[in-house]
Enzyme design. Structure first.
Site, PDB file in Angstrom:
ATOM      1  N   GLU A   1     -21.611   7.549  -6.160  1.00  0.00           N
ATOM      2  CA  GLU A   1     -21.039   6.161  -5.223  1.00  0.00           C
ATOM      3  C   GLU A   1     -20.854   7.034  -3.826  1.00  0.00           C
ATOM      4  O   GLU A   1     -20.815   7.687  -3.960  1.00  0.00           O
ATOM      5  CB  GLU A   1     -20.222   5.102  -5.450  1.00  0.00           C
ATOM      6  CG  GLU A   1     -20.385   3.424  -6.128  1.00  0.00           C
ATOM      7  CD  GLU A   1     -19.431   2.969  -6.274  1.00  0.00           C
ATOM      8  OE1 GLU A   1     -18.215   2.877  -5.421  1.00  0.00           O
ATOM      9  OE2 GLU A   1     -19.053   2.144  -7.070  1.00  0.00           O
TER      10      GLU A   1
ATOM     11  N   LYS B   1     -17.963  -1.378 -15.097  1.00  0.00           N
ATOM     12  CA  LYS B   1     -18.120  -0.764 -13.594  1.00  0.00           C
ATOM     13  C   LYS B   1     -19.787  -1.348 -13.743  1.00  0.00           C
ATOM     14  O   LYS B   1     -20.637  -1.598 -12.703  1.00  0.00           O
ATOM     15  CB  LYS B   1     -17.650   0.398 -13.706  1.00  0.00           C
ATOM     16  CG  LYS B   1     -16.465  -0.174 -13.451  1.00  0.00           C
ATOM     17  CD  LYS B   1     -15.715   1.241 -12.225  1.00  0.00           C
ATOM     18  CE  LYS B   1     -14.179   1.546 -12.263  1.00  0.00           C
ATOM     19  NZ  LYS B   1     -13.483   0.102 -11.757  1.00  0.00           N
TER      20      LYS B   1
ATOM     21  N   ARG C   1      -8.927 -11.724 -15.244  1.00  0.00           N
ATOM     22  CA  ARG C   1      -7.908 -12.654 -15.581  1.00  0.00           C
ATOM     23  C   ARG C   1      -7.191 -13.387 -14.098  1.00  0.00           C
ATOM     24  O   ARG C   1      -7.996 -13.151 -13.147  1.00  0.00           O
ATOM     25  CB  ARG C   1      -6.834 -11.937 -16.027  1.00  0.00           C
ATOM     26  CG  ARG C   1      -6.572 -10.026 -15.253  1.00  0.00           C
ATOM     27  CD  ARG C   1      -6.068  -9.453 -15.007  1.00  0.00           C
ATOM     28  NE  ARG C   1      -6.390  -7.991 -14.827  1.00  0.00           N
ATOM     29  CZ  ARG C   1      -6.003  -7.443 -12.986  1.00  0.00           C
ATOM     30  NH1 ARG C   1      -5.001  -8.678 -12.534  1.00  0.00           N
ATOM     31  NH2 ARG C   1      -6.501  -6.407 -12.831  1.00  0.00           N
TER      32      ARG C   1
ATOM     33  N   HIS D   1      -3.892   4.759  -4.799  1.00  0.00           N
ATOM     34  CA  HIS D   1      -4.554   3.229  -5.615  1.00  0.00           C
ATOM     35  C   HIS D   1      -4.646   2.432  -5.678  1.00  0.00           C
ATOM     36  O   HIS D   1      -5.555   1.443  -6.104  1.00  0.00           O
ATOM     37  CB  HIS D   1      -6.106   3.846  -6.087  1.00  0.00           C
ATOM     38  CG  HIS D   1      -6.934   5.374  -5.790  1.00  0.00           C
ATOM     39  ND1 HIS D   1      -8.302   4.861  -4.439  1.00  0.00           N
ATOM     40  CD2 HIS D   1      -7.057   6.355  -5.995  1.00  0.00           C
ATOM     41  CE1 HIS D   1      -8.480   6.161  -3.684  1.00  0.00           C
ATOM     42  NE2 HIS D   1      -7.476   7.451  -4.993  1.00  0.00           N
TER      43      HIS D   1
HETATM   44  P1  ADP Z   1     -10.264   0.662 -10.105  1.00  0.00           P
HETATM   45  O1  ADP Z   1     -10.543  -0.515 -10.958  1.00  0.00           O
HETATM   46  O2  ADP Z   1      -9.723   1.797 -11.050  1.00  0.00           O
HETATM   47  O3  ADP Z   1      -8.932  -0.249  -9.381  1.00  0.00           O
HETATM   48  P2  ADP Z   1     -12.238   0.084  -8.198  1.00  0.00           P
HETATM   49  O4  ADP Z   1     -13.348   0.653  -8.441  1.00  0.00           O
HETATM   50  O5  ADP Z   1     -11.563  -1.044  -8.400  1.00  0.00           O
HETATM   51  O6  ADP Z   1     -11.735   0.973  -9.451  1.00  0.00           O
HETATM   52  O7  ADP Z   1     -11.623   0.846  -7.121  1.00  0.00           O
HETATM   53  C1  ADP Z   1     -10.006   1.433  -6.771  1.00  0.00           C
HETATM   54  C2  ADP Z   1      -9.636   1.847  -4.847  1.00  0.00           C
HETATM   55  O8  ADP Z   1     -10.399   3.082  -4.541  1.00  0.00           O
HETATM   56  C3  ADP Z   1     -10.332   0.825  -3.818  1.00  0.00           C
HETATM   57  O9  ADP Z   1      -9.755  -0.161  -4.189  1.00  0.00           O
HETATM   58  C4  ADP Z   1     -10.527   1.383  -2.922  1.00  0.00           C
HETATM   59  O10 ADP Z   1      -9.259   1.820  -1.797  1.00  0.00           O
HETATM   60  C5  ADP Z   1     -11.183   2.752  -3.534  1.00  0.00           C
HETATM   61  N1  ADP Z   1     -12.623   2.846  -3.880  1.00  0.00           N
HETATM   62  C6  ADP Z   1     -13.316   2.335  -4.485  1.00  0.00           C
HETATM   63  N2  ADP Z   1     -15.234   2.536  -4.447  1.00  0.00           N
HETATM   64  C7  ADP Z   1     -15.171   3.166  -3.472  1.00  0.00           C
HETATM   65  C8  ADP Z   1     -15.354   3.833  -2.660  1.00  0.00           C
HETATM   66  N3  ADP Z   1     -17.419   4.192  -3.078  1.00  0.00           N
HETATM   67  N4  ADP Z   1     -15.578   4.389  -1.311  1.00  0.00           N
HETATM   68  C9  ADP Z   1     -14.788   4.348  -0.708  1.00  0.00           C
HETATM   69  N5  ADP Z   1     -13.356   4.165  -1.066  1.00  0.00           N
HETATM   70  C10 ADP Z   1     -13.437   3.339  -2.231  1.00  0.00           C
END
Ligand code: ADP
Length: 493
Positions: free
Chosen positions: A202, A118, A294, A237
């Site tokens: 973040e 990331k 993917r 999530h």
């Molecule tokens: P993963 O790779 O574990 O799926 P992501 O970065 O894609 O993680 O985030 C998964 C979910 O977490 C997102 O769809 C959102 O709902 C929540 N999320 C991620 N980052 C944030 C953020 N900075 N603020 C609020 N919610 C977040």
């Protein structure tokens, strides 16, 4: 350009079938691989050839690269499609496939590796002016320094694992006093889940929507986006209902986000299918979250609104063909909604409810597509993801697509285990969903297990109203007029 003659699908279930169907339409022979738990699986029956690759646990079968390569060699396959999950985002696998002289249906190992971190991904896309959630650009381990940065960003903040995925290794910190414990937890969770304890910070976006863009690139430098998918309805999530287009994007915002998504792809020298995930706040500011390198579970909603077959496109691009269209040729037609049917019990915290599909009857009719890998009488294996099916309903407008999805849920007959169908029906009827005014907190805010038992279906309510107006003696109607709408309810029999 090298034409693919025989394709091995390194996956199982609905996605393996979905890929093989497109391959067959293109005149390409198909090879299935399967574990001992999947001997009778539909993807094995559908394929032209099938190779058993080991015992049920995926670590001994679907995740063993050498066994999959050996199966390809043994059958003379010249390409491998990884589907989603399993080895699909493993850069070592993509590199091995290439080294063995086979075609990997997906991006380059370098793109996969870059987007697999990331932090590395954020650094790469920042150069292309893609908006990022305010936060650290480096992994952080110094507690004092981390606390200072968190304060500057402003609480609430989110601690995330750099190697994260599947919602693991994420911790929300509401206020400073909780910082230390949450940081320690995030680091140890990241270490145990990914073998890499690096975390970063973040800003936590409150009321976030998850909106992602499908992108597609060829090996000649052309990249387009195929519009967005709204994926904010999540539990743990993880997505459970997706739709396209999103009801909150204006054409201007769509254009801006689409361009940002294409830039993300360019930052990674990306080709083949990919998904750029954004988080969108209540003021419709959008920020890059990550890129999935993917085919995505929810790709069918994009297929329904664009009329494209993404798997066929993937195969053509992997063969070296140019994209047959430019951005200006693409347009959105109608609306599509996907509900994921999981063998899970929504009344019990969405825990998997593995069992046998005693009854399994798919809905039918105009605009209904069911992608699944099961038949009545089959067991949902305990070893893998408990998704039974994806049901995708399309119509000319969002309202019609919602009505169609509800009708189809009511027609779907599954007994023998609990599923997410009733939960999805609850979501689709909820004013927050129908108005389009919802975010990733939908389940937290509105869902309680009681709603599944107490709420009658529209058909039942109508029937009840009708019966209430009738003289008493006619009530015997009730017994043989029970609507199909109850199938998804308490149906463990
Ligand atoms: P993963 O790779 O574990 O799926 P992501 O970065 O894609 O993680 O985030 C998964 C979910 O977490 C997102 O769809 C959102 O709902 C929540 N999320 C991620 N980052 C944030 C953020 N900075 N603020 C609020 N919610 C977040």
């Amino acid at each position: 350009m090298k034409k693919i003659v025989k394709l091995l699908v390194a996956n199982r279930g609905e996605i393996a079938l979905r890929i093989m169907r497109s391959a067959r339409e293109m005149g390409i022979k198909t090879v299935a691989v399967y574990s001992e738990a999947d001997r009778q699986a539909l993807h094995v029956r559908f394929a032209d050839e099938a190779v058993c690759i080991g015992p049920p646990p995926s670590a001994q079968s679907y995740l063993v690269m050498d066994k999959i390569i050996a199966a390809a060699k043994q059958t003379g396959a010249d390409a491998i499609h990884p589907g989603y999950g399993f080895l699909s985002e493993n850069e070592d696998f993509a590199a091995l496939v290439r080294k063995e002289g086979l075609i990997f249906i997906g991006p380059s190992p370098e793109s996969i590796e870059l987007m697999g971190s990331k932090l590395a991904a954020k650094a790469a896309v920042a150069k292309f002016n893609v908006p990022l959630v305010p936060g650290t650009s480096e992994p952080i381990s110094d507690l004092v320094k981390a606390k200072q940065i968190a304060k500057e960003i402003g609480y609430p903040i989110l601690i995330k694992a750099s190697a994260g995925g599947g919602g693991k290794g994420m911790r929300i910190v509401e206020a400073e006093p909780d910082f230390e414990t949450q940081m320690e937890r995030a680091v140890s969770e990241a270490k145990s889940a990914f073998g890499d304890g690096s975390v970063f910070i973040e800003k936590y976006v409150t009321q976030p929507r998850h909106i992602e863009f499908q992108i597609f690139g060829d090996q000649h430098g052309n990249v387009v986006h195929l519009f967005e998918r709204e994926c904010s309805i999540q539990r743990r999530h993880q997505k459970v209902i997706e739709e396209a287009p999103s009801s909150v994007l204006t054409p201007e915002l769509r254009k801006k986000m689409g361009e940002a998504a294409v830039n993300v792809a360019r930052a990674a020298n990306y080709y083949n299918a990919g998904t750029v995930e954004f988080i969108v706040d209540e003021n419709l500011n959008f920020y890059f979250l990550e890129m999935n390198t993917r085919l995505q579970v929810e790709h069918p909603v994009t297929e329904q609104i664009t009329g494209l077959d993404l798997v066929k496109l993937q195969i053509k691009v992997a063969e070296g063909e140019k994209l047959p269209f430019g951005q200006a040729d693409l347009k959105i037609t109608g609306h599509a909604i996907e509900v994921r049917v999981y063998a899970e019990d929504p009344a019990n915290n969405f825990l998997p409810d593995i069992g046998t599909l005693k009854t399994y009857v798919r809905p039918q009719g105009h605009g209904i597509r069911v992608d699944d890998g099961f038949e009545q009488g089959m067991a949902v294996p305990f070893y893998y993801d408990p998704m039974i099916a994806k049901m995708i309903c399309s119509d000319s407008t969002r309202e019609r697509a919602i009505a169609k999805t509800i009708r189809a849920i009511d027609e779907y007959e599954i007994t023998g285990l609990e599923t997410t169908l009733g939960f999805c029906r609850f979501v689709l009827q909820h004013p927050a969903f129908t108005s389009g005014n919802f975010d990733t907190k939908f389940v937290e805010k509105y869902f309680k297990p009681e709603v599944l038992q107490s709420k009658g279906s529209a058909a039942e309510e109508l029937l009840a109203a009708l019966l209430a107006t009738m003289p008493r003696q006619q009530h015997s109607l009730e017994t043989n007029a029970t609507p199909a709408a109850t199938h998804w309810k308490k149906n463990r029999s």
